[in-house]
Scaffold this motif. Structure first.
Motif, PDB file in Angstrom:
ATOM      1  N   PRO A 471      22.180  33.836  49.834  1.00 17.57           N
ATOM      2  CA  PRO A 471      23.527  33.512  50.307  1.00 17.57           C
ATOM      3  C   PRO A 471      24.461  34.698  50.067  1.00 17.57           C
ATOM      4  CG  PRO A 471      22.688  31.856  48.761  1.00 17.57           C
ATOM      5  CD  PRO A 471      21.772  33.028  48.684  1.00 17.57           C
ATOM      6  N   HIS A 472      25.532  34.781  50.824  1.00 14.79           N
ATOM      7  CA  HIS A 472      26.425  35.930  50.735  1.00 14.79           C
ATOM      8  C   HIS A 472      27.195  35.976  49.417  1.00 14.79           C
ATOM      9  CE1 HIS A 472      26.441  36.219  55.423  1.00 14.79           C
ATOM     10  NE2 HIS A 472      25.243  36.293  54.891  1.00 14.79           N
ATOM     11  N   THR A 473      27.409  34.831  48.795  1.00 16.38           N
ATOM     12  CA  THR A 473      28.073  34.847  47.488  1.00 16.38           C
ATOM     13  C   THR A 473      27.180  35.481  46.430  1.00 16.38           C
ATOM     14  OG1 THR A 473      27.316  32.545  47.249  1.00 16.38           O
ATOM     15  CG2 THR A 473      29.623  32.889  47.872  1.00 16.38           C
ATOM     16  N   GLU A 474      25.882  35.269  46.560  1.00 18.08           N
ATOM     17  CA  GLU A 474      24.966  35.904  45.611  1.00 18.08           C
ATOM     18  C   GLU A 474      24.918  37.413  45.839  1.00 18.08           C
ATOM     19  OE1 GLU A 474      20.339  35.498  44.033  1.00 18.08           O
ATOM     20  OE2 GLU A 474      21.231  33.905  45.270  1.00 18.08           O
ATOM     21  N   ILE A 475      24.973  37.833  47.105  1.00 16.07           N
ATOM     22  CA  ILE A 475      25.029  39.262  47.416  1.00 16.07           C
ATOM     23  C   ILE A 475      26.310  39.865  46.842  1.00 16.07           C
ATOM     24  CG2 ILE A 475      25.145  40.957  49.289  1.00 16.07           C
ATOM     25  CD1 ILE A 475      23.461  39.022  50.978  1.00 16.07           C
ATOM     26  N   LEU A 476      27.415  39.141  46.962  1.00 19.04           N
ATOM     27  CA  LEU A 476      28.690  39.585  46.396  1.00 19.04           C
ATOM     28  C   LEU A 476      28.557  39.874  44.903  1.00 19.04           C
ATOM     29  CD1 LEU A 476      31.857  39.793  46.119  1.00 19.04           C
ATOM     30  CD2 LEU A 476      31.836  37.292  45.916  1.00 19.04           C
ATOM     31  N   ARG A 477      28.028  38.920  44.176  1.00 15.74           N
ATOM     32  CA  ARG A 477      27.920  39.076  42.717  1.00 15.74           C
ATOM     33  C   ARG A 477      26.923  40.171  42.351  1.00 15.74           C
ATOM     34  NH1 ARG A 477      28.948  33.231  43.220  1.00 15.74           N
ATOM     35  NH2 ARG A 477      26.755  32.832  43.677  1.00 15.74           N
ATOM     36  N   PHE A 478      25.849  40.256  43.090  1.00 18.37           N
ATOM     37  CA  PHE A 478      24.813  41.260  42.848  1.00 18.37           C
ATOM     38  C   PHE A 478      25.391  42.670  43.033  1.00 18.37           C
ATOM     39  CE2 PHE A 478      19.958  41.842  43.894  1.00 18.37           C
ATOM     40  CZ  PHE A 478      19.839  42.685  42.787  1.00 18.37           C
ATOM     41  N   LEU A 479      26.107  42.878  44.124  1.00 17.38           N
ATOM     42  CA  LEU A 479      26.645  44.198  44.438  1.00 17.38           C
ATOM     43  C   LEU A 479      27.791  44.566  43.498  1.00 17.38           C
ATOM     44  CD1 LEU A 479      26.521  46.663  46.245  1.00 17.38           C
ATOM     45  CD2 LEU A 479      27.918  45.459  47.936  1.00 17.38           C
ATOM     46  N   ALA A 480      28.646  43.588  43.182  1.00 18.65           N
ATOM     47  CA  ALA A 480      29.759  43.856  42.268  1.00 18.65           C
ATOM     48  C   ALA A 480      29.251  44.306  40.905  1.00 18.65           C
ATOM     49  CB  ALA A 480      30.628  42.609  42.126  1.00 18.65           C
ATOM     50  N   LYS A 481      28.187  43.677  40.446  1.00 22.19           N
ATOM     51  CA  LYS A 481      27.607  44.059  39.155  1.00 22.19           C
ATOM     52  C   LYS A 481      27.037  45.472  39.205  1.00 22.19           C
ATOM     53  CE  LYS A 481      24.125  42.629  35.759  1.00 22.19           C
ATOM     54  NZ  LYS A 481      23.050  41.633  35.438  1.00 22.19           N
ATOM     55  N   GLU A 482      26.317  45.791  40.270  1.00 26.95           N
ATOM     56  CA  GLU A 482      25.713  47.115  40.399  1.00 26.95           C
ATOM     57  C   GLU A 482      26.779  48.204  40.492  1.00 26.95           C
ATOM     58  OE1 GLU A 482      22.863  49.996  40.468  1.00 26.95           O
ATOM     59  OE2 GLU A 482      22.538  47.837  40.108  1.00 26.95           O
ATOM     60  N   MET A 483      27.928  47.881  41.067  1.00 24.64           N
ATOM     61  CA  MET A 483      29.007  48.856  41.196  1.00 24.64           C
ATOM     62  C   MET A 483      29.847  48.959  39.924  1.00 24.64           C
ATOM     63  SD  MET A 483      30.252  48.161  45.166  1.00 24.64           S
ATOM     64  CE  MET A 483      31.386  49.571  45.191  1.00 24.64           C
ATOM     65  N   GLY A 484      29.501  48.164  38.911  1.00 21.35           N
ATOM     66  CA  GLY A 484      30.196  48.242  37.629  1.00 21.35           C
ATOM     67  C   GLY A 484      31.598  47.649  37.655  1.00 21.35           C
ATOM     68  N   LEU A 485      31.845  46.701  38.531  1.00 25.96           N
ATOM     69  CA  LEU A 485      33.168  46.084  38.638  1.00 25.96           C
ATOM     70  C   LEU A 485      33.284  44.923  37.672  1.00 25.96           C
ATOM     71  CD1 LEU A 485      33.365  46.093  42.550  1.00 25.96           C
ATOM     72  CD2 LEU A 485      34.221  47.830  40.953  1.00 25.96           C
ATOM     73  N   ASP A 486      34.501  44.663  37.218  1.00 26.67           N
ATOM     74  CA  ASP A 486      34.667  43.590  36.239  1.00 26.67           C
ATOM     75  C   ASP A 486      35.737  42.579  36.632  1.00 26.67           C
ATOM     76  OD1 ASP A 486      36.933  45.090  35.911  1.00 26.67           O
ATOM     77  OD2 ASP A 486      36.535  45.676  33.828  1.00 26.67           O
ATOM     78  N   GLU A 487      36.210  42.608  37.867  1.00 25.88           N
ATOM     79  CA  GLU A 487      37.196  41.637  38.334  1.00 25.88           C
ATOM     80  C   GLU A 487      36.563  40.239  38.321  1.00 25.88           C
ATOM     81  OE1 GLU A 487      39.770  39.152  39.712  1.00 25.88           O
ATOM     82  OE2 GLU A 487      40.424  41.228  39.334  1.00 25.88           O
ATOM     83  N   PRO A 488      37.140  39.271  37.595  1.00 30.34           N
ATOM     84  CA  PRO A 488      36.531  37.933  37.475  1.00 30.34           C
ATOM     85  C   PRO A 488      36.306  37.246  38.812  1.00 30.34           C
ATOM     86  CG  PRO A 488      38.240  38.220  35.820  1.00 30.34           C
ATOM     87  CD  PRO A 488      38.319  39.414  36.715  1.00 30.34           C
ATOM     88  N   ALA A 489      37.194  37.454  39.783  1.00 30.49           N
ATOM     89  CA  ALA A 489      37.054  36.775  41.075  1.00 30.49           C
ATOM     90  C   ALA A 489      35.759  37.152  41.778  1.00 30.49           C
ATOM     91  CB  ALA A 489      38.245  37.107  41.973  1.00 30.49           C
ATOM     92  N   LEU A 490      35.194  38.309  41.466  1.00 23.53           N
ATOM     93  CA  LEU A 490      33.962  38.754  42.109  1.00 23.53           C
ATOM     94  C   LEU A 490      32.743  38.006  41.587  1.00 23.53           C
ATOM     95  CD1 LEU A 490      34.544  42.623  42.108  1.00 23.53           C
ATOM     96  CD2 LEU A 490      35.271  40.928  43.802  1.00 23.53           C
ATOM     97  N   PHE A 491      32.912  37.313  40.467  1.00 26.93           N
ATOM     98  CA  PHE A 491      31.782  36.629  39.846  1.00 26.93           C
ATOM     99  C   PHE A 491      31.997  35.117  39.781  1.00 26.93           C
ATOM    100  CE2 PHE A 491      31.990  40.964  38.334  1.00 26.93           C
ATOM    101  CZ  PHE A 491      30.699  41.416  38.560  1.00 26.93           C
ATOM    102  N   ALA A 492      32.985  34.613  40.521  1.00 31.39           N
ATOM    103  CA  ALA A 492      33.244  33.176  40.552  1.00 31.39           C
ATOM    104  C   ALA A 492      32.041  32.440  41.126  1.00 31.39           C
ATOM    105  CB  ALA A 492      34.490  32.891  41.385  1.00 31.39           C
ATOM    106  N   ASP A 493      31.791  31.227  40.647  1.00 28.40           N
ATOM    107  CA  ASP A 493      30.676  30.445  41.169  1.00 28.40           C
ATOM    108  C   ASP A 493      31.061  29.837  42.514  1.00 28.40           C
ATOM    109  OD1 ASP A 493      31.609  27.488  40.772  1.00 28.40           O
ATOM    110  OD2 ASP A 493      32.023  28.459  38.847  1.00 28.40           O
ATOM    111  N   ASP A 494      30.078  29.343  43.216  1.00 27.22           N
ATOM    112  CA  ASP A 494      30.291  28.876  44.591  1.00 27.22           C
ATOM    113  C   ASP A 494      31.280  27.718  44.658  1.00 27.22           C
ATOM    114  OD1 ASP A 494      28.479  30.782  45.270  1.00 27.22           O
ATOM    115  OD2 ASP A 494      26.979  29.422  46.124  1.00 27.22           O
TER     116      ASP A 494
END
Length: 678
Positions: A471-494
């Motif tokens: 799902p695209h939300t999982e891609i969002l969280r996966f990519l945000a983590k790899e890019m070293g981002l820490d904004e909480p909204a990027l890791f919100a659950d579905d």
């Protein structure tokens, strides 16, 4: 101990129940019906998908496009693993890689682009391949946070959006259509594009004696079922609306009191429509003067009357004027006073589409790019910074964008890093550097509003994702983590993302349990604007030959209309839908075919200075003289002998409000013995 036959049958039934489940969901596609469905699962596999009988709009019936949706999920050509390009862009040559490698490469390339060119050199691009709030919009959180270029505009209904932005209401609860006494279906082929809306038209006919009139250049499935079909030259619809307004005024059917309560320029509008007498309207539109007067009388005398409008008439250079003229006609008639009356182009529940994107994360002053101008954007020498990184999801721009050849040239740039998230190897995906496999609606959780009714729908996953699709939300969280981002909204659950769309106090428990919830917006009519609207249509008179008489310049106007079995370019690769839709076919009036020396069944080429389209010819009096009609948006690879993509022939033109002018294509049509050299 042996079981009796009766006990054995009881145990068998219970075992079957344990293996069988019914999962509530909703159709994700770009359709006003936004159907609620039930997925039947047997032993972990979806065996069928049926319309929800309890949903007041769906009423147990799905359309011809999605009534076997499970075949899309289990299609043998589904993309199920990440891919990296190994050949030239467009060659379709890829190698399978792991998710870790794919995400690592995307993060690396995006990081380099930001360092070298700035964040605005990254462009996200999504459209209505999925209407789901999570699948379509959640990934924008990442791009907003890193300061990528923003998006605005629409491909299909931007003229309506532009007029709505001026304060003009363009929607109401479509179920109240049943209260109308006259329904003008203006460029709306409901039976192929939103067939559940037709039910309420029939209800109006039965309960209110409503007259249902189709105004369309083509005798569609819907037009054949209406009380009357008015054939009109494409691009002249605003003139007919002005002529009808003229008749309302001349015959005492106008509601001046209501109009003055809504607009502050009524007198200017009345002066504008004086010129559009029925005879003058006929000269431009081809609609007989008696017909102009008659339908205006029927519409004006109804209590109420409804303008139920499609998207196609907006897609000419007079699209903005067309919508404005219809709003003026609806206001002048006073039909907004009553439920079921007024102007209906779209319809919405109470639902915040922007919330899942978190637009507040985008830095102030970030530039915004029109999503319907991709070819111009990718090939511009003036854009600063140029687009160096592109991520596309829910969209096949190489077919659906205007001037598709320029889009292709842009996607072929060696200095452009492109990521496409897809379910199939579309024409666009073939031009990607990295392709990520996306889940289908049967494999993920989502919530969505509608643009055609007032219900919110919830989609529960019926099965786990196939292969390595995500799902695209999982891609969002996966990519945000790899890019070293820490904004909480990027890791919100579905669920948190889904709830952000809904107002405080929304009944989530009921939505979760029954899969849909009625959440109407308050009816807003023009009078609620306090007399501040502008009714003037801006109609000076489309006098050029391109609008009035294409035959006079030796060309036909090519219309690309919504097909019955495909949805834009979606399903064009599915065997059942593609088979029922048939090969790309140009429809032409017998008089035009005779003048061009063409016969039914001929292989033909439609061409202009932009390109060539290959198709078969169908001679039929269902289309107006001066036009030729292609039903459907096919992939470049649909014909082995030649591309049937009509948007290759479209110039890069937009209305002032930003609507691409897909239906302003003029072509010469000739016979050919084959398509191999195209």
């Amino acid at each position: 101990m042996l079981l009796s036959r009766k006990a054995w049958e009881i145990d068998l039934r219970e075992a079957r129940k344990m293996r069988h489940s019914e999962v509530l969901g909703c159709c994700p596609h770009d359709c006003q019906d936004g159907c609620s469905w039930v997925a039947h699962v047997e032993d972990g596999k979806v065996t069928k998908v049926v319309g929800s009988k309890e949903h007041p709009f769906t009423r147990g019936v799905l359309c011809a496009k999605v009534n076997d949706y499970q075949t899309r999920t289990y299609a043998p050509d589904r993309l199920l693993h990440p891919l990296r390009r190994t050949g030239a862009k467009g060659s379709g040559e890829f190698e399978r890689i792991s998710w870790d490698k794919a995400i690592r490469e995307i993060a690396f390339e995006f990081g380099n682009i930001i360092n070298d060119w700035g964040s605005e050199a990254l462009m996200p691009l999504h459209d209505m391949g999925s209407a789901g709030a999570l699948q379509r919009r959640a990934l924008m959180r990442l791009f907003h946070h890193i300061g990528a270029s923003r998006l605005h505009g629409s491909l299909c209904g931007q003229s309506g959006n532009a007029v709505a932005a001026e304060g003009h209401p363009i929607s109401f609860d479509p179920e109240t259509l049943a209260e109308s006494e006259c329904i003008l279906l203006w460029g709306a082929n409901l039976l192929s594009t939103a067939h559940h809306h037709w039910h309420f038209c029939l209800e109006a006919r039965k309960m209110r004696g409503a007259k249902i009139i189709s105004i369309d250049p083509r005798r569609t499935r819907t037009a054949a079922k209406c009380d009357e079909h008015i054939s009109i030259r494409p691009g002249t619809d605003a003139v007919l609306a002005a002529g009808m307004a003229n008749v309302l005024v001349e015959e005492g059917l106008a509601d001046f009191e209501y109009a003055r309560s809504a607009a502050d320029d009524l007198d200017a509008c009345l002066e504008e429509i004086k010129a559009w007498t029925p005879d003058h309207v006929c000269e431009v539109t081809g609609v007989a003067p008696d017909d102009v007067v008659r339908i205006a009388r029927i519409y004006g005398a109804a209590r109420p009357g409804t303008l139920r409008v499609g998207i196609g008439p907006q897609q000419s250079r007079f699209g903005d004027v067309f919508v404005k003229s219809l709003s003026a006609l609806a206001i002048l008639s006073g039909h907004w006073r009553l439920p079921g009356g007024g102007l209906s182009i779209e319809g919405y529940p109470t639902f915040d589409n922007a919330a899942p994107e978190c637009p507040e994360l985008s830095p102030e002053g970030t530039r915004s790019l029109h999503r319907g101008q991709l070819g111009r954007i990718l090939t511009s020498s003036d854009l600063d910074p140029p687009i160096k990184g592109l991520m596309i999801w829910g969209h096949n721009p190489l077919v659906n964008q205007i001037d598709a050849e320029t889009v292709r040239q842009g996607l072929c740039r060696d200095d452009l890093f492109t990521v496409v998230i897809e379910q199939f190897m579309t024409d666009t995906a073939r031009h990607a550097d990295i392709v990520l496999p996306s889940t289908t609606q049967l494999e993920h959780f989502d919530v969505q509003g509608s643009w055609g009714h007032c219900y919110v729908g919830l989609n529960h996953p019926a099965i786990p994702p196939l292969g390595e699709s995500k799902p695209h939300t999982e891609i969002l969280r996966f990519l945000a983590k790899e890019m070293g981002l820490d904004e909480p909204a990027l890791f919100a659950d579905d669920e948190t993302i889904a709830r952000s769309c809904l107002p405080d106090g929304f009944d989530w428990a009921t939505l979760n349990q029954q899969g849909w919830l009625f959440a109407p917006q308050p009816r807003r009519d023009p009078a609620s604007m306090g007399g501040s609207l502008k009714m003037s249509m801006g109609l000076d008179g489309p006098e050029d030959l391109n609008v009035r008489d294409p035959i006079a310049i030796g060309k036909l106007r090519l219309l690309t209309v919504k097909p019955h079995y495909l949805l834009n370019s979606t399903f064009a690769n599915m065997p059942r839908q593609a088979g029922q839709q048939g090969n790309p076919t140009l429809e032409m009036h017998p008089a035009d075919a005779k003048s061009l020396g063409l016969q039914d069944g001929d292989r033909v080429l439609a061409q202009n200075g932009k390109g060539t389209l290959a198709a078969m010819l169908r001679v039929t009096d269902a289309v107006l003289t001066g036009t030729t009609v292609l039903e459907g948006k096919f992939w470049w690879t649909a014909n082995e002998d030649g591309s049937p993509v009509s948007n290759r022939l479209a110039n890069s033109n937009w209305t002032e409000g930003g609507q691409p002018t897909f239906n302003d294509i003029f072509v010469e049509v000739t016979a050919t013995s084959g398509f191999a050299d195209i």
